[in-house]
Design a protein around this motif. Sequence first.
Motif, PDB file in Angstrom:
ATOM      1  N   SER A 156      -2.575 -78.213 -15.260  1.00  0.00           N
ATOM      2  CA  SER A 156      -2.858 -79.624 -14.987  1.00  0.00           C
ATOM      3  C   SER A 156      -2.353 -80.086 -13.635  1.00  0.00           C
ATOM      4  O   SER A 156      -2.425 -81.280 -13.322  1.00  0.00           O
ATOM      5  CB  SER A 156      -2.213 -80.501 -16.063  1.00  0.00           C
ATOM      6  N   ASN A 157      -1.835 -79.184 -12.838  1.00  0.00           N
ATOM      7  CA  ASN A 157      -1.293 -79.530 -11.527  1.00  0.00           C
ATOM      8  C   ASN A 157      -1.608 -78.389 -10.571  1.00  0.00           C
ATOM      9  O   ASN A 157      -1.166 -77.265 -10.783  1.00  0.00           O
ATOM     10  CB  ASN A 157       0.227 -79.720 -11.602  1.00  0.00           C
ATOM     11  N   GLY A 158      -2.364 -78.673  -9.539  1.00  0.00           N
ATOM     12  CA  GLY A 158      -2.710 -77.609  -8.606  1.00  0.00           C
ATOM     13  C   GLY A 158      -3.507 -78.129  -7.439  1.00  0.00           C
ATOM     14  O   GLY A 158      -3.614 -79.336  -7.194  1.00  0.00           O
ATOM     15  N   VAL A 159      -4.098 -77.188  -6.715  1.00  0.00           N
ATOM     16  CA  VAL A 159      -4.909 -77.517  -5.545  1.00  0.00           C
ATOM     17  C   VAL A 159      -6.051 -76.518  -5.463  1.00  0.00           C
ATOM     18  O   VAL A 159      -5.903 -75.361  -5.867  1.00  0.00           O
ATOM     19  CB  VAL A 159      -4.043 -77.510  -4.259  1.00  0.00           C
ATOM     20  N   GLY A 160      -7.185 -76.986  -4.988  1.00  0.00           N
ATOM     21  CA  GLY A 160      -8.337 -76.112  -4.832  1.00  0.00           C
ATOM     22  C   GLY A 160      -9.302 -76.676  -3.807  1.00  0.00           C
ATOM     23  O   GLY A 160      -9.247 -77.856  -3.462  1.00  0.00           O
ATOM     24  N   ARG A 161     -10.195 -75.824  -3.335  1.00  0.00           N
ATOM     25  CA  ARG A 161     -11.199 -76.234  -2.356  1.00  0.00           C
ATOM     26  C   ARG A 161     -12.442 -76.707  -3.105  1.00  0.00           C
ATOM     27  O   ARG A 161     -12.938 -76.035  -3.998  1.00  0.00           O
ATOM     28  CB  ARG A 161     -11.551 -75.082  -1.423  1.00  0.00           C
ATOM     29  N   LEU A 162     -12.946 -77.883  -2.747  1.00  0.00           N
ATOM     30  CA  LEU A 162     -14.126 -78.458  -3.375  1.00  0.00           C
ATOM     31  C   LEU A 162     -15.356 -77.639  -2.991  1.00  0.00           C
ATOM     32  O   LEU A 162     -15.705 -77.560  -1.819  1.00  0.00           O
ATOM     33  CB  LEU A 162     -14.299 -79.912  -2.940  1.00  0.00           C
ATOM     34  N   VAL A 163     -15.978 -76.989  -3.986  1.00  0.00           N
ATOM     35  CA  VAL A 163     -17.116 -76.125  -3.700  1.00  0.00           C
ATOM     36  C   VAL A 163     -18.429 -76.630  -4.303  1.00  0.00           C
ATOM     37  O   VAL A 163     -19.500 -76.201  -3.860  1.00  0.00           O
ATOM     38  CB  VAL A 163     -16.873 -74.666  -4.159  1.00  0.00           C
ATOM     39  N   LYS A 164     -18.366 -77.538  -5.270  1.00  0.00           N
ATOM     40  CA  LYS A 164     -19.613 -78.001  -5.880  1.00  0.00           C
ATOM     41  C   LYS A 164     -19.413 -79.360  -6.521  1.00  0.00           C
ATOM     42  O   LYS A 164     -18.368 -79.635  -7.110  1.00  0.00           O
ATOM     43  CB  LYS A 164     -20.079 -76.987  -6.927  1.00  0.00           C
TER      44      LYS A 164
END
Length: 157
Positions: free
Chosen positions: A39-47
Amino acid sequence: MSATTIIDIAPLGALIRYTDGSPKPPARFTKKLAAWERSNGVGRLVKKEPPRAYQTWTAPASFTLHEGNFSSDGVILVTIMRSHSADSRLIFEVAEEPKPGQVRVLLDFGGNTELLHLAESITAAELWIAREGYRNARLEIVGAEDGDRAGGADLAA
């Protein structure tokens, strides 16, 4: 900000941080830590996907974050992608937007666009396409979204 705001304003390729607001548990509590990391993180928006109507219900709009890869000897074995719906209770923020001049490698299918790779230059993007073999990928220079698109709809690998 809410998930709906991310869908509305965040550009593809942005780093999105999300949290449920709870403090991180100590490392010795491995199960609690694993639950917290979901429930806590980071990611690159891909879609980004619009709402989808089915016969018995309507799926809300959603977006997908690329959170990382697990690889061995240079071969990607597992890709971690996480989708969040517009009605998610998590708190989101745009941690970093793509820099002007970077190049998005995009693939269109099913009425949606997916970010395959974010490159530093057109040359790097073309090399990535050639190495990975995406024939229908197109290039888009960050900052030139309203202008002409670089590359073509049918870029040969």
